[in-house]
Scaffold this active site. Structure first.
Site, PDB file in Angstrom:
ATOM      1  N   GLY A 432      -2.643   2.640   9.945  1.00  0.00           N
ATOM      2  CA  GLY A 432      -3.730   2.006   9.212  1.00  0.00           C
ATOM      3  C   GLY A 432      -3.779   0.515   9.456  1.00  0.00           C
ATOM      4  N   GLY A 434      -5.845  -3.031   7.726  1.00  0.00           N
ATOM      5  CA  GLY A 434      -6.663  -3.512   6.616  1.00  0.00           C
ATOM      6  C   GLY A 434      -6.785  -5.011   6.648  1.00  0.00           C
ATOM      7  N   GLY A 435      -7.458  -5.540   5.633  1.00  0.00           N
ATOM      8  CA  GLY A 435      -7.660  -6.980   5.577  1.00  0.00           C
ATOM      9  C   GLY A 435      -6.396  -7.744   5.274  1.00  0.00           C
ATOM     10  N   GLY A 437      -3.112  -6.629   6.389  1.00  0.00           N
ATOM     11  CA  GLY A 437      -1.988  -6.341   7.270  1.00  0.00           C
ATOM     12  C   GLY A 437      -2.174  -5.038   8.026  1.00  0.00           C
ATOM     13  CB  VAL A 439       0.031   0.606   7.236  1.00  0.00           C
ATOM     14  CG1 VAL A 439       1.061   1.570   6.642  1.00  0.00           C
ATOM     15  CG2 VAL A 439      -0.544  -0.278   6.144  1.00  0.00           C
ATOM     16  CE  LYS A 453      -0.701  -4.410   3.495  1.00  0.00           C
ATOM     17  NZ  LYS A 453      -1.453  -4.267   2.244  1.00  0.00           N
ATOM     18  CG  ASP A 551      -9.443  -3.929  -1.423  1.00  0.00           C
ATOM     19  OD1 ASP A 551     -10.674  -3.818  -1.528  1.00  0.00           O
ATOM     20  OD2 ASP A 551      -8.834  -3.812  -0.340  1.00  0.00           O
TER      21      ASP A 551
END
Length: 761
Positions: A432, A434-435, A437, A439, A453, A551
């Site tokens: 994954g 994301g904004g 970091g 994963v 992460k 979030d």
């Protein structure tokens, strides 16, 4: 002394050069591209190099005529020309070996034909032609075969196979007796082979029932005499498996090297005698001459990468190498024992002993220098880790861990542990982005699977706050919240370690349409919503320090192997002091879920999470995405779209068909009203998460199916029965006992509304 100094200097320079070349070799090897960037290079055990490319229309080849197909339904996968039936067994820089098509004709004792198969292959629109390494072979004692084709003009030829009895047939070669071979012309593009017989095998059928003809590589076929004539099935299988047809391939058969000017660096172009041209690496270079930057120099002095041998002083040069005898010797250093002492008979100086002593001494000095180098490097790495540890708040964390009652609050992982667990943060381990970091999936030494992460850079001035948040998050224990296990502060950016949740995100399960409709039933959606709301309510009001997620979205709600809900990704979370209702922060969140009031005022409260959760509830009810270009300009935002539908009493028009079928009217209306209140533009008018969870829990009391309710309520009351139907996620057939007329009505309605369920994956 001058001679000694010169000898040491030469040996040091040579060793340094060889070490440099050896260290640079892997980068050269890696940069020698095989295929275009991002394109598949292997199919089974075959390597596919540009100008060929795997995938018809994939753009990985030079043009469509070089497209290949990798059929993975076979084990191992098989490679084919384009999407046809010509299987490829081997590819070189000018040739290709493909499937051999065999023509055969078999007879019975009366001369009747029992099997009759002809063979043909066309390469008319391809960059291929049949190689002259192939021979047209005819096998049989009463057979002759014709081969016709084109090679810029028409071509035809034939061959006879004749014999009277098995003992006449020679073993091991084609002499015309039982086996006949003939050559093909250069540049043959198509051929058609057919078999005929003089007497329909009536005189030889006792030991030769079938005749064969095929075009195959001459050197891979060996005629076995009478054995091949008598055992037709075994012969056909052996030839099909072991004797392949050889093709030649060229680039642009209607252009020459001068016209094309296509070959890359350190390569040369040659015109092919069948038309077109080919590129090849110059001597001393390797790589792909059709791709930038072209061919790379081969380090001939590295015996592992080269097939040459140097028994003296070797120095690599561009495209070649120099091999000379060591000082004090003369002769040919490229052959064993080729170097000999100069004036060996008159010299009294022990050159050999001196040279060996000098070499061993130099090796000892060099080993010491290498040891010092790695020692200094290791010390620098340790200092850098200490710097990162302090920069990321490691000292403060240690102080906290030494405090009473917190020794087991968080696990401190080392850099080595996490790099080993993730394969040095391999791209293959990314699960994954994301904004906040990236994963990775990691496997610890105790076989635990974890999510690791790597966060973005942390402001050094806020490292103490970051550590406090980590300590509190590790103490959050709730069955519906992803557990934070620990962290590593020895990297440039902090690394957090969570428990690994394996069954994808709620967003995936809502919006995946591979089966025509999401598999999530209304009952499952309601359970997920209740569990998520309970977890957020716990974070807001029951954690030691209130936590605002900031979030909340369906991609941050995970499902484990038992489909239990897990709230994840606290990268944007903020801890709220107990004596504060709101916190002023930089606005962070995801478009479509972001609280408008928080966006305009930068005042973060727990009601901001309520708004975002309202969008998730709208997703669960409608099955639509938070932002969609398929809706009109005013309705692209799901929150606006949902509230507008509620105000216009159009809720049941936007509910997902499966939810509308399975949920009761009271449930859906109550859920819609709850979403509307969660999406209120004023935070004070929204419920808190505990109230949301309680209202969702209350929806479970409605059990009667909406489409049966009005038709069957009086019948059930008269019988004194209460019928509860539990709708299953796994079956397409409704579990409600309809009469035949009702069932026809139900089937018609579901067809018109395009209901289609799929099993969970």
């Amino acid at each position: 002394m001058l001679l000694l100094f010169t000898l040491i200097l030469l040996m040091f320079t040579n060793l340094q050069l060889q070490l440099s070349m050896a260290s640079s070799w892997p980068s050269l090897q890696e940069s020698a591209a095989t295929a275009k960037s991002g394109c598949q290079t292997h199919c089974g055990n075959l390597t596919v190099a540009y100008p060929f490319g795997i995938g018809v229309g994939s753009g990985c080849s030079r043009d469509a005529s070089f497209d290949l197909t990798c059929n993975t339904t076979h084990d191992p996968p098989k490679l084919f020309i384009k999407s046809g039936n010509l299987q490829i067994f081997k590819i070189s820089d000018s040739e290709m070996w493909i499937t051999n098509f065999i023509a055969y004709r078999c007879y019975n004792q009366l001369g009747g034909v029992t099997d009759d198969i002809f063979a043909w292959t066309s390469l008319a629109t391809t960059p291929f032609a049949f190689s002259q390494k192939n021979k047209f072979s005819v096998i049989g004692c009463d057979d002759f075969a014709l081969i016709t084709g084109t090679n810029g003009g028409d071509f035809s030829s034939g061959c006879f196979g004749l014999c009277g009895k098995p003992n006449d047939v020679p073993d091991g070669y084609c002499s015309g007796i039982g086996c006949c071979q003939t050559a093909i012309p250069k540049g043959l593009k198509t051929y058609n082979a057919s078999l005929l017989s003089l007497r329909n095998h009536t005189r030889v059928v006792s030991f030769n029932r079938c005749g064969f003809a095929f075009l195959g590589e001459e050197q891979s076929f060996r005629f076995r005499g009478a054995e091949d004539l008598s055992n037709a099935s075994e012969f056909h299988t052996r030839v099909q498996t072991m004797v392949h047809t050889v093709l030649e391939w060229v680039i642009e058969s209607n252009r020459s090297c001068v016209e094309a000017n296509e070959c890359k660096g350190n390569s040369s172009c040659s015109d092919a005698d069948i038309g077109g041209y080919r590129c090849s690496c110059n001597n001393g270079y390797h790589g792909n001459p059709y791709l930038d930057p072209g061919c790379k120099d081969i380090n001939e002095c590295d015996e592992e990468q080269s097939n040459i041998h140097c028994y003296g002083h070797c120095v690599n040069t561009a495209g070649s190498y120099n091999c000379t005898c060591w000082p004090g010797y003369t002769g040919d250093a490229k052959t064993p024992d080729g170097c000999r002492l100069i004036n060996a008979n008159t010299s009294k100086f022990p050159v050999m002993a001196f040279t060996l002593a000098l070499v061993f001494g130099f090796v000892a000095i060099l080993s010491g220098l290498i040891g010092v180098f790695f020692g200094i490097r290791k010390r620098k790495l340790n200092k850098l880790r200490e710097k990162f540890f302090q920069q990321n708040g490691g000292v403060f964390l240690k102080q906290k861990l030494n405090a009473p009652g917190t020794s087991d609050a968080v696990i401190m992982f080392t850099t080595q542990q996490l790099r080993k667990a993730t394969g040095n943060y391999s791209e293959d381990r990314i699960v994954g982005r994301g904004g906040y970091g990236v994963v990775y999936k990691g496997i610890l030494p105790d076989k635990r699977v974890v999510a690791i992460k790597k966060s973005k850079l942390v402001d050094e001035t806020q490292s103490e706050q970051f550590i406090n948040e980590v300590l509190i998050l590790t103490q959050v224990i709730h069955r519906n919240v992803v557990k934070l296990l620990g962290c590593c502060l020895e990297e440039e950016v902090p690394v957090l370690v969570y428990e690994f949740i394996s069954n994808n995100t709620l967003f995936y399960h809502i919006h995946d349409r591979s089966g025509g409709m999401s598999w999530l039933s209304w009952e499952s959606r309601l359970r997920v919503a209740i569990e998520a709301a309970s977890a957020l309510g716990y974070l807001h009001s029951q954690a030691a320090t209130p936590i605002i997620h900031r979030d909340v979205k369906s991609t941050n709600i995970l499902l484990d192997e038992n489909y239990t809900t897990k709230i994840s990704d606290f990268g944007a979370s903020r801890l709220v002091p107990l004596d504060h209702d709101q916190v002023t922060t930089l606005v962070q969140g995801t478009l479509g879920y972001l609280d408008p009031e928080y966006f305009h005022t930068s005042q973060l409260t727990d009601k901001s999470d309520v708004y975002s959760f309202g969008v998730v509830l709208a997703e669960l009810i409608t099955g639509q995405k938070p932002l969609s270009a398929n809706r009109t300009d005013d309705d692209k935002n799901l929150a606006t779209y949902f509230v507008k539908a509620m105000k216009e009493n159009r809720l049941f028009e936007i509910v997902e068909p499966r939810v509308l079928r399975e949920g009761t009217l009271e449930q859906l209306q109550a859920a819609g009203d709850l979403v509307k209140r969660c999406l209120n533009l004023h935070g004070n008018d929204r419920p808190n998460m505990k109230e949301v969870a309680m209202e969702l829990e209350g929806l479970k009391k409605f059990k009667t199916h909406p489409w049966d309710q009005q038709q069957t309520v009086h019948e059930e009351e008269s019988r004194g029965l209460i019928l509860e139907i539990e709708q299953s996620d796994l079956y397409e057939v409704p579990l409600i006992p309809y009469s035949s007329n009702e069932w026809e009505s139900y089937s018609g309605s579901t067809t018109s509304m395009n209901f289609q369920e799929s099993k969970p994956r």
